[in-house]
Design a protein around this motif. Structure first.
Motif, PDB file in Angstrom:
ATOM      1  N   ALA A  11       0.888  -1.212   0.074  1.00  0.00           N
ATOM      2  CA  ALA A  11       0.214   0.075  -0.155  1.00  0.00           C
ATOM      3  C   ALA A  11       0.796   1.371   0.080  1.00  0.00           C
ATOM      4  N   ALA A  12       2.087   1.251   0.536  1.00  0.00           N
ATOM      5  CA  ALA A  12       2.924   2.282   0.619  1.00  0.00           C
ATOM      6  C   ALA A  12       3.632   2.694  -0.750  1.00  0.00           C
TER       7      ALA A  12
ATOM      8  N   GLY B  13       0.826   0.896  -4.268  1.00  0.00           N
ATOM      9  CA  GLY B  13       1.589  -0.220  -4.855  1.00  0.00           C
ATOM     10  C   GLY B  13       1.111  -0.537  -6.074  1.00  0.00           C
ATOM     11  N   ARG B  14       1.818  -1.299  -6.984  1.00  0.00           N
ATOM     12  CA  ARG B  14       1.662  -2.030  -8.274  1.00  0.00           C
ATOM     13  C   ARG B  14       1.803  -3.288  -8.150  1.00  0.00           C
ATOM     14  N   VAL B  15       0.610  -3.998  -8.482  1.00  0.00           N
ATOM     15  CA  VAL B  15       0.681  -5.438  -8.354  1.00  0.00           C
ATOM     16  C   VAL B  15       0.604  -6.193  -9.903  1.00  0.00           C
TER      17      VAL B  15
ATOM     18  N   ALA C 197       5.884  -3.287 -11.646  1.00  0.00           N
ATOM     19  CA  ALA C 197       5.573  -3.394 -10.329  1.00  0.00           C
ATOM     20  C   ALA C 197       6.687  -2.642  -9.351  1.00  0.00           C
ATOM     21  N   ALA C 198       8.100  -2.973  -9.768  1.00  0.00           N
ATOM     22  CA  ALA C 198       8.920  -2.613  -8.974  1.00  0.00           C
ATOM     23  C   ALA C 198       9.223  -0.988  -8.923  1.00  0.00           C
TER      24      ALA C 198
ATOM     25  N   THR D 142      -2.639  -6.587 -14.423  1.00  0.00           N
ATOM     26  CA  THR D 142      -2.022  -5.541 -13.251  1.00  0.00           C
ATOM     27  C   THR D 142      -3.046  -5.000 -12.597  1.00  0.00           C
ATOM     28  N   LYS D 143      -2.951  -4.410 -11.174  1.00  0.00           N
ATOM     29  CA  LYS D 143      -3.812  -3.667 -10.437  1.00  0.00           C
ATOM     30  C   LYS D 143      -3.041  -2.764  -9.485  1.00  0.00           C
TER      31      LYS D 143
END
Length: 242
Positions: A79-80, A187-189, A218-219, A181-182
């Protein structure tokens, strides 16, 4: 230059070759300038400060259970701004009893009709994301994952069901998401359902390209969150969620 960090935790069911898959993903990220550390336990997940310092967390852990405190720490870190990326059962068939894990990752495996060795097509959703730019549809011979999927995800690739007869075929044909993706807070998932065995990424090179690009996407969200001074304040809610 600020060090870019990736944490991989491996374990669970050995049939998904978590050690090999974790090593492959670490090599891909190291090629792109990231420092990777692989852990074969979940105790490391109890260190929230460590998770907060990661650019990416990669779970390679099929089934099993996760300590509620460990899961809560990953939820907060992602989340951060820390990214989360994984494949096959190592992410979306991990911790079947934990609904918040499923909420965060965007889906849960429920079946693979016919088991391993099923030949099927992966269809790229062109224009859906830079992650799939230049990729064409490609064949795979492996397990074909049937998933229950969060309707909020951005679908990058699909596969057509059914191929193998089972009770579900009395319904209409469906295009099941293969990769998506979401977002989770800042944060990226990223998820890719391919990867039953490590060699899938060699037999179908497009699968590895998809995975590498997804992990990098994501990173990179961590740096974006930092540069834009994003906080989780607008996401916080003390109402009961579970």
């Amino acid at each position: 230059m600020t060090e870019k960090n990736v944490l991989i935790f491996q374990g669970g069911w050995d049939g998904h070759e978590p050690v090999k898959v974790a090593a492959r993903f670490a090599k891909l990220m190291e090629k792109n300038g990231y420092t990777c550390k692989i852990y074969d336990n979940q105790e490391v997940l109890l260190d929230l400060d460590l998770l907060m310092r990661q650019d990416l967390i990669i779970p390679c852990w099929t089934m099993g259970k996760i300590d509620a405190a460990a899961r809560a720490n990953i939820v907060k870190a992602v989340a951060a701004g820390t990214g989360l990326a994984g494949c096959h059962g190592g992410m979306c068939d991990a911790f079947r009893e934990d609904v918040e894990w499923q909420f965060m990752t965007g889906g849960q495996w429920v079946s693979h009709p016919g088991g391993d060795g099923i030949s099927y097509q992966v269809n790229i959703c062109k224009g859906s994301s830079p992650i799939v730019e230049g990729l064409e549809d490609f064949p795979v011979c492996s397990e074909q994952y049937y998933l229950h999927v969060d309707p909020a995800v951005e679908v990058l690739a699909t596969t057509r069901f059914p191929i193998v007869p089972y009770y579900h075929i009395s319904n209409k044909e469906v295009d099941m998401p293969v990769a998506w993706t979401k977002f989770w807070g800042n944060g990226r998932v990223f998820y890719n359902s391919l990867g039953h065995h490590d060699d899938v990424f060699e037999k179908s090179p497009e699968a590895q390209i998809l995975m590498e690009r997804g992990m990098l996407w994501a990173a990179q969200g961590k740096e974006y969150a930092s540069e834009h001074k994003l906080t989780t304040e607008r996401f916080e809610n003390m109402a009961k969620m579970y």
